[in-house]
Motif scaffolding. Structure first.
Motif, PDB file in Angstrom:
ATOM      1  N   PRO A   1     -23.271  10.684  26.860  1.00 61.54           N
ATOM      2  CA  PRO A   1     -24.269  11.304  27.763  1.00 61.54           C
ATOM      3  C   PRO A   1     -24.267  10.684  29.156  1.00 61.54           C
ATOM      4  N   HIS A   2     -23.800   9.433  29.260  1.00 64.23           N
ATOM      5  CA  HIS A   2     -23.817   8.788  30.588  1.00 64.23           C
ATOM      6  C   HIS A   2     -22.876   9.435  31.588  1.00 64.23           C
TER       7      HIS A   2
ATOM      8  N   SER B   1     -32.272  11.255  26.913  1.00 64.05           N
ATOM      9  CA  SER B   1     -33.532  11.083  27.629  1.00 64.05           C
ATOM     10  C   SER B   1     -33.398  10.007  28.694  1.00 64.05           C
ATOM     11  N   GLU B   2     -32.649   8.947  28.327  1.00 68.38           N
ATOM     12  CA  GLU B   2     -32.460   7.850  29.271  1.00 68.38           C
ATOM     13  C   GLU B   2     -31.681   8.321  30.506  1.00 68.38           C
ATOM     14  N   VAL B   3     -30.625   9.093  30.249  1.00 73.09           N
ATOM     15  CA  VAL B   3     -29.780   9.535  31.355  1.00 73.09           C
ATOM     16  C   VAL B   3     -30.495  10.548  32.255  1.00 73.09           C
ATOM     17  N   LEU B   4     -31.316  11.398  31.631  1.00 77.17           N
ATOM     18  CA  LEU B   4     -31.912  12.502  32.392  1.00 77.17           C
ATOM     19  C   LEU B   4     -33.260  12.149  33.003  1.00 77.17           C
ATOM     20  N   GLN B   5     -33.749  10.954  32.681  1.00 82.20           N
ATOM     21  CA  GLN B   5     -35.042  10.516  33.183  1.00 82.20           C
ATOM     22  C   GLN B   5     -35.124  10.689  34.704  1.00 82.20           C
ATOM     23  N   GLY B   6     -36.262  11.207  35.156  1.00 79.16           N
ATOM     24  CA  GLY B   6     -36.420  11.380  36.598  1.00 79.16           C
ATOM     25  C   GLY B   6     -35.974  12.745  37.089  1.00 79.16           C
TER      26      GLY B   6
END
Ligand code: UDP
Ligand code: MG
Length: 308
Positions: free
Chosen positions: A97-98, A24-29
């Motif tokens: 995921p990063h 979720s953090e990586v795909l945010q936006g």
């Protein structure tokens, strides 16, 4: 561009929450969805997934009643995914995921399938050394210059997965199948992490199965539509050798030397029989190909159409 992340998982209860958080953090936006495919887990993975999906509208779950294997899980995920770019990632947190933005960037540069390369692999040596050998052989035999065919982290243009049949344990060879279908394959080196929770799902059987699947892939990408070329070539060589040996022995026999107890005699017979068998298998293959082509729609055996 919508991104679909497909994460196959089998007994990964310890990793799911963290995986979801990092994704979720990586795909945010971005516009995205995460499809967790529960491959018949026997632990609490499904409950945890339900909790995750209840709180996040980006997350969806596909769940199998029993374990059907990573390929089946990926195929189901691909079928449900709505994105323009599909990302697969192992659910055990070994794939980082990063790295996803790097894969997407490479797709945007024009590649159709981008495979991760676990350059520094964090796995026991019993896995890393055979896997090097496996990757080297696969690269040589298929002519695809990848270092790491079986990396869980990969990105695909939608068109690629629409044209691939993922079954059995073919997930190891998706780059080979995609290349054969005419897609452009790229590679990005990715960060790999040791497994912290749970254990690996593939034992030593992975090497035997991997090797057999390699044979299948080589055969289906080269010879499915012309089996006699493969079997006939073996057939001609063995039959010719067998006939040559037996002809030589016949001449000797006519000149009065007994040949019945010579090992060469048995070799000659063996090679002739083997040659005939190779031919018969090839011809049967041709008949099967011919009848199956008549029944299947052209799209199944003609090259995939390209969207222009
Ligand atoms: N996996 C799966 N079904 C299976 C075996 C594995 O969905 O039958 C998943 C597993 O949960 C993990 C990924 O496939 O998310 C890769 O498996 P694993 O980490 O065991 O493979 P390794 O890293 O040892 O090659
Ligand atoms: Mg793993």
């Amino acid at each position: 561009m919508k991104i679909s992340v497909v994460a196959p998982l089998y007994d990964e209860e310890g990793s799911l929450k963290e995986l979801h958080r990092e994704l979720s953090e990586v795909l945010q936006g971005r516009e995205y969805e995460i499809i967790f495919v529960n491959d018949g887990s026997r632990d609490h993975s499904l409950e945890i997934l339900r909790e995750i999906a209840a709180d996040d509208s980006h997350a969806g779950i596909i769940s199998f009643r029993r374990n059907r294997g990573k390929s089946a899980a990926m195929a189901s995920g691909f079928r449900e995914a709505k994105g323009d770019i599909l990302i697969t990632i192992d659910a055990d947190l070994q794939d980082d995921p990063h790295e996803i933005p790097n894969l997407i960037k490479k797709i945007e540069e024009g590649f159709d399938l981008v495979s991760g390369w676990k350059r520094k692999r964090r796995d026991p040596i019993s896995k890393t050394i055979p896997s090097r050998l496996f990757n080297w052989v696969t690269a040589k035999l298929t002519g695809i210059p990848l270092h790491d065919f079986n990396c869980g982290l990969k990105a695909y243009k939608r068109e690629v997965v629409e044209n691939l049949d993922v079954y059995g344990e073919m997930h190891r060879y998706l780059p080979v199948l995609a290349k054969y279908a005419g897609f452009k394959i790229g590679e990005v080196s990715v960060h790999h992490r040791p497994r912290l929770h749970g254990r690996t799902k593939f034992g030593v059987s992975r090497f035997l199965h991997g090797f057999l699947d390699l044979l299948t892939v080589l055969f289906i990408t080269r010879y499915t539509l012309r089996p006699l070329h493969l079997f006939g070539s073996f057939g001609i060589v063995t039959l010719f050798l067998g006939i040559a040996i037996c002809a030589y022995l016949s001449v000797i026999w006519f000149m009065g030397t007994p040949i019945g107890s010579r090992p060469l005699f048995f070799l000659g017979i063996l090679l002739i029989l083997l040659g005939v068998q190779f031919f018969s298998i090839g011809l049967l293959g041709e008949m099967i190909t011919r009848s199956s082509i008549k029944e299947t729609p052209a799209s199944e055996y003609l090259p995939p159409k390209q969207k222009l």
